[in-house]
Write an enzyme that holds these catalytic residues in place. Structure first.
Site, PDB file in Angstrom:
ATOM      1  N   CYS A   2       0.820  -1.200   0.000  1.00 26.56           N
ATOM      2  CA  CYS A   2       0.000   0.000   0.000  1.00 26.56           C
ATOM      3  C   CYS A   2       0.864   1.265   0.000  1.00 26.56           C
ATOM      4  CB  CYS A   2      -0.936   0.104   1.199  1.00 26.56           C
ATOM      5  SG  CYS A   2      -1.893  -1.394   1.480  1.00 26.56           S
ATOM      6  N   ARG A  27       2.752   0.388  -5.430  1.00 23.12           N
ATOM      7  CA  ARG A  27       2.738  -0.276  -4.126  1.00 23.12           C
ATOM      8  C   ARG A  27       1.441  -1.066  -3.901  1.00 23.12           C
ATOM      9  NH1 ARG A  27       6.645   2.301  -0.881  1.00 23.12           N
ATOM     10  NH2 ARG A  27       5.694   1.429   0.968  1.00 23.12           N
ATOM     11  N   TRP A  75      -2.919  -2.639  -1.575  1.00 23.58           N
ATOM     12  CA  TRP A  75      -2.672  -4.029  -1.962  1.00 23.58           C
ATOM     13  C   TRP A  75      -3.257  -4.859  -0.830  1.00 23.58           C
ATOM     14  CZ3 TRP A  75       0.331  -8.118   0.081  1.00 23.58           C
ATOM     15  CH2 TRP A  75       0.442  -9.219  -0.770  1.00 23.58           C
ATOM     16  N   ASN A 101      -0.290   1.835   5.894  1.00 23.05           N
ATOM     17  CA  ASN A 101       0.522   0.863   5.160  1.00 23.05           C
ATOM     18  C   ASN A 101       1.208   0.000   6.210  1.00 23.05           C
ATOM     19  OD1 ASN A 101       2.316  -0.502   3.452  1.00 23.05           O
ATOM     20  ND2 ASN A 101       3.836   1.131   3.612  1.00 23.05           N
ATOM     21  N   GLY A 102       0.976  -1.316   6.133  1.00 27.70           N
ATOM     22  CA  GLY A 102       1.590  -2.215   7.115  1.00 27.70           C
ATOM     23  C   GLY A 102       0.588  -3.265   7.538  1.00 27.70           C
ATOM     24  N   GLU A 456      14.772 -17.353 -13.020  1.00 27.49           N
ATOM     25  CA  GLU A 456      14.307 -15.992 -13.291  1.00 27.49           C
ATOM     26  C   GLU A 456      13.360 -15.979 -14.510  1.00 27.49           C
ATOM     27  OE1 GLU A 456      14.121 -13.310 -11.795  1.00 27.49           O
ATOM     28  OE2 GLU A 456      13.924 -11.751 -13.316  1.00 27.49           O
ATOM     29  N   LYS A 460       9.389 -14.758 -14.420  1.00 28.00           N
ATOM     30  CA  LYS A 460       8.815 -13.728 -15.300  1.00 28.00           C
ATOM     31  C   LYS A 460       7.533 -14.250 -15.946  1.00 28.00           C
ATOM     32  CE  LYS A 460      10.466 -11.057 -14.072  1.00 28.00           C
ATOM     33  NZ  LYS A 460      11.575 -10.826 -13.191  1.00 28.00           N
ATOM     34  N   GLU A 463       4.616 -14.742 -13.481  1.00 32.23           N
ATOM     35  CA  GLU A 463       4.207 -13.468 -12.883  1.00 32.23           C
ATOM     36  C   GLU A 463       3.289 -12.651 -13.805  1.00 32.23           C
ATOM     37  OE1 GLU A 463       7.708 -11.063 -12.238  1.00 32.23           O
ATOM     38  OE2 GLU A 463       6.746  -9.956 -10.627  1.00 32.23           O
ATOM     39  N   HIS A 479      14.853 -36.567 -11.314  1.00 32.26           N
ATOM     40  CA  HIS A 479      14.556 -36.898  -9.907  1.00 32.26           C
ATOM     41  C   HIS A 479      13.114 -36.547  -9.555  1.00 32.26           C
ATOM     42  CE1 HIS A 479      18.690 -37.984  -9.165  1.00 32.26           C
ATOM     43  NE2 HIS A 479      19.046 -36.880  -9.814  1.00 32.26           N
ATOM     44  N   LYS A 575       4.487  -3.730  -6.928  1.00 30.81           N
ATOM     45  CA  LYS A 575       5.905  -3.561  -7.220  1.00 30.81           C
ATOM     46  C   LYS A 575       6.757  -3.689  -5.967  1.00 30.81           C
ATOM     47  CE  LYS A 575       9.406  -2.440  -9.828  1.00 30.81           C
ATOM     48  NZ  LYS A 575       9.942  -3.608 -10.562  1.00 30.81           N
TER      49      LYS A 575
HETATM   50  O1  M6R Z   1      12.304  -4.421  -4.413  1.00 21.59           O
HETATM   51  P1  M6R Z   1      12.874  -5.800  -4.262  1.00 21.59           P
HETATM   52  O2  M6R Z   1      13.965  -6.077  -5.255  1.00 21.59           O
HETATM   53  O3  M6R Z   1      13.316  -6.107  -2.875  1.00 21.59           O
HETATM   54  O4  M6R Z   1      11.695  -6.785  -4.609  1.00 21.59           O
HETATM   55  C1  M6R Z   1      11.833  -8.155  -4.451  1.00 21.59           C
HETATM   56  C2  M6R Z   1      10.739  -8.905  -5.168  1.00 21.59           C
HETATM   57  O5  M6R Z   1       9.495  -8.549  -4.637  1.00 21.59           O
HETATM   58  C3  M6R Z   1      10.737  -8.641  -6.665  1.00 21.59           C
HETATM   59  O6  M6R Z   1      11.969  -8.930  -7.240  1.00 21.59           O
HETATM   60  C4  M6R Z   1       9.656  -9.479  -7.360  1.00 21.59           C
HETATM   61  O7  M6R Z   1       9.983 -10.823  -7.272  1.00 21.59           O
HETATM   62  C5  M6R Z   1       9.509  -9.042  -8.817  1.00 21.59           C
HETATM   63  N1  M6R Z   1       8.146  -8.677  -9.067  1.00 21.59           N
HETATM   64  C6  M6R Z   1       9.883 -10.076  -9.801  1.00 21.59           C
HETATM   65  O8  M6R Z   1       9.770  -9.642 -11.108  1.00 21.59           O
END
Ligand code: M6R
Length: 580
Positions: A2, A27, A75, A101-102, A456, A460, A463, A479, A575
């Protein structure tokens, strides 16, 4: 997560807060809302809307006027996404409104002890009623309620009849800026959007009272304190310049420039580090979340490869509750694009409490992690807007690579320079992507550095295209995961290391024998037939993690857009993950 924002001044502050919320919607974008004291009647008005801040803006009356406004972009953590659960929340008497926020961890037990009615499922509504139940003036009530709260908060509070905004903070970021037009409070600097030269960042357990022409800061006992201002001069506010069809595409394409910037700025930046001291560390332990954790895996590999140092990694949410053996002579490195990720910050605090040395690798100046760490290694990716991290990842990997090379006293400047000047992101891959877009079962495999790229690449795709895929070490397939492979399975095989080429060929043969289709991502010619190929440009092997992730970022984007989704704001995510 948030984002919160509040503004007070002589002019109408509604547009200031709405503009601030738009900057903070990375956020969280489940819902947004504002509360304001309507001028001149001094009546509390609340407006909320599900979805983006634009929806809220449409609902706000054109002639609404207020000098005192708080706002929130959400969020969802407690309670589903609906107007009822959107902030601001109002106390049962209607006297107080809060944005938060929290997370209030003990909200259930607090709620059970309260006799008022609750209208939402949120922990925040408990917080605002707890404030109302305290004795004293508004600030005293806020302070007393804060001491009863377990968990994290950055809050802005309004009380009917009082032309002030009250702030409190613990473990969630909160900052203030002011000029002759008034004061603004926000979760992060981006909400100040170029208006202010400096800002004041609150520390944990501090409070602030905002008035039209001044801000007063208080410590946890409500003793007046002064906080040193931070100059805002370098921050990149230019995110509106979108010429591509998404921020994600823009950010993928920016990677060569980012790496060039990193290369040219980095060597100046690292002169200030105490290299002799850094070289004395026997071990390095990385901690991060998500994509940043993948950068850590790469960083640890570089330190082992070039410096022959022991380097290990942990996921922050695991590390913080693990039975860790803390060792002296180990440098703990926290990697985070935002520098605001709650789990990563908690781990940095944990290590600091043990009196051990910390370094952070962050992309956002003035973030919480930078304030905590003994050493700060900035990345120069510029503002990253899309939720899926792309340019921040390659900037982190490149920064950690250069760090390891420098620590090992290896002079690779010419190789790196040639790389950053020649890297491209615009390979035409559309025909390959069109052929594979029918697959719904996808695994990413690789060994060693390519295993990290596989993790990674899979992150992507899941996500932003919502395809349940995983990254797996190629040698691990047999395995267990091989049981899932059939002729409807696509295996993205990443192979960028000469010494492991034949091992990867064996793994690909195992997959073919089970009917799986293979998309090979490599700079080498392999001695087996594959179904699809992405031929990579050839650079030094230690640079290939950066080269090989780029087509996988494009692949995820292609799947996402072919399915009609918005890559910049994937569902259920935000984000910056500022709650545990
Ligand atoms: O701001 P940060 O790098 O600490 O964020 C960590 C993760 O939340 C962030 O990398 C998340 O996994 C991304 N959305 C991946 O694309």
């Amino acid at each position: 997560m948030c984002g919160i924002c509040g503004a007070i001044g002589n002019e109408n502050q509604i547009s200031t807060v709405v503009a601030g919320l738009k900057k903070l919607d990375y956020r969280g974008y489940d819902s947004s809302g504002v509360a304001y004291l309507q001028t001149p009647q001094n009546q509390l008005c609340v407006q909320k809307s599900v979805g983006s801040v634009k929806n809220l803006q449409k609902k706000l009356e054109k002639n609404a006027f207020s000098n005192v406004v708080i706002g929130h972009t959400r969020w969802a953590t407690h309670g589903n996404v609906c107007e009822k659960n959107a902030h601001p929340h109002v106390s049962s008497s209607g006297r107080f409104a809060i944005v938060h926020n929290g997370i209030v961890e003990n909200f259930e037990s607090l709620k059970q002890r309260m006799s008022c009615d609750f209208y939402s499922d949120t922990d925040t509504e408990v917080f605002v009623n707890l404030i109302e139940n305290q004795t004293g003036n508004t600030l005293q009530k806020l302070q007393k309620a804060s001491t009863l709260i377990k968990g994290s908060f950055a809050v802005a509070l309004l009380e009917v009849g009082i032309d002030k905004i009250f702030l409190a903070k613990r473990s969630s970021p909160l900052m203030v800026a002011f000029d002759h037009r008034g004061c603004v409070a926000a979760s992060d600097i981006s909400a100040f959007a170029g208006r202010f030269d400096c800002c004041w960042i609150l520390n944990d357990n501090e409070f602030a009272v905002l008035e039209k022409d001044k801000v007063t800061f208080f410590d946890q006992k409500l003793k007046k304190i002064s906080i040193k201002p931070i100059k805002i001069d370098e921050y990149d506010f230019a995110e509106e310049n979108l010429q591509e069809d998404s921020f994600m595409l823009k950010e993928i394409k920016e990677q060569p420039v980012v790496l060039r910037n990193t290369y040219f700025k980095y060597f100046a930046e690292i002169q200030n580090l105490d290299w002799e001291k850094l070289k004395k560390f026997h071990a390095f332990h990385f901690v991060a979340c998500g994509t940043a954790y993948h950068s850590c895996l790469m960083g640890a590999r570089f330190l082992k490869q070039f410096c022959k140092k022991n380097a290990t990694c942990d996921i922050a949410s695991e590390f913080r509750y693990d039975n860790n053996i803390f060792v002296k002579n180990c440098l703990y490195i926290f990697v985070s694009q935002s520098g605001e990720t709650a789990d990563t910050i908690a781990c940095a605090n944990l290590v600091k409490q043990k009196g051990l040395p910390t370094m952070c690798v962050t992309n956002v100046p003035y973030c919480t992690l930078n304030n905590l760490a003994d050493y700060v290694l900035p990345t120069f990716a510029g503002k990253e807007i899309a939720v899926a991290s792309t340019k921040a990842y390659t900037a982190q990997v490149f920064t950690l690579l250069v760090f390891a090379l420098r620590l090992a006293n290896l002079d690779c400047q010419e190789i790196l320079k040639k790389f950053v000047l020649n890297l491209q992101t615009t390979q035409d891959l559309d025909s390959v992507f069109k052929q594979i877009e029918k697959f719904k079962k996808i695994f990413f495999v690789g060994r060693e550095q390519d295993f990290v790229t596989a993790l990674e690449g899979a992150l992507k795709l899941k996500e932003i295209a919502y395809i349940g895929c995983i990254g797996i070490a190629a040698g691990e397939l047999k395995h267990g995961t091989l049981a899932l492979v059939d002729d409807e399975t696509l295996i993205v095989a990443i192979s960028t290391q000469k010494s492991l080429k034949e091992k990867m060929e064996s793994n690909m043969l195992e997959i073919k024998a089970r009917g799986g289709k293979i998309l090979l991502v490599s700079q080498f010619k392999h001695d087996i037939d594959v179904d699809f190929l992405i031929k990579l440009p050839d650079f030094e092997e230690f640079l290939m993690p950066i080269v090989s992730i780029i087509p996988l970022q494009h692949l995820a984007l292609h799947f996402c857009q072919s399915l009609g989704y918005n890559p910049d704001k994937p569902r259920n995510l935000a984000k910056s993950v500022t709650v545990e």
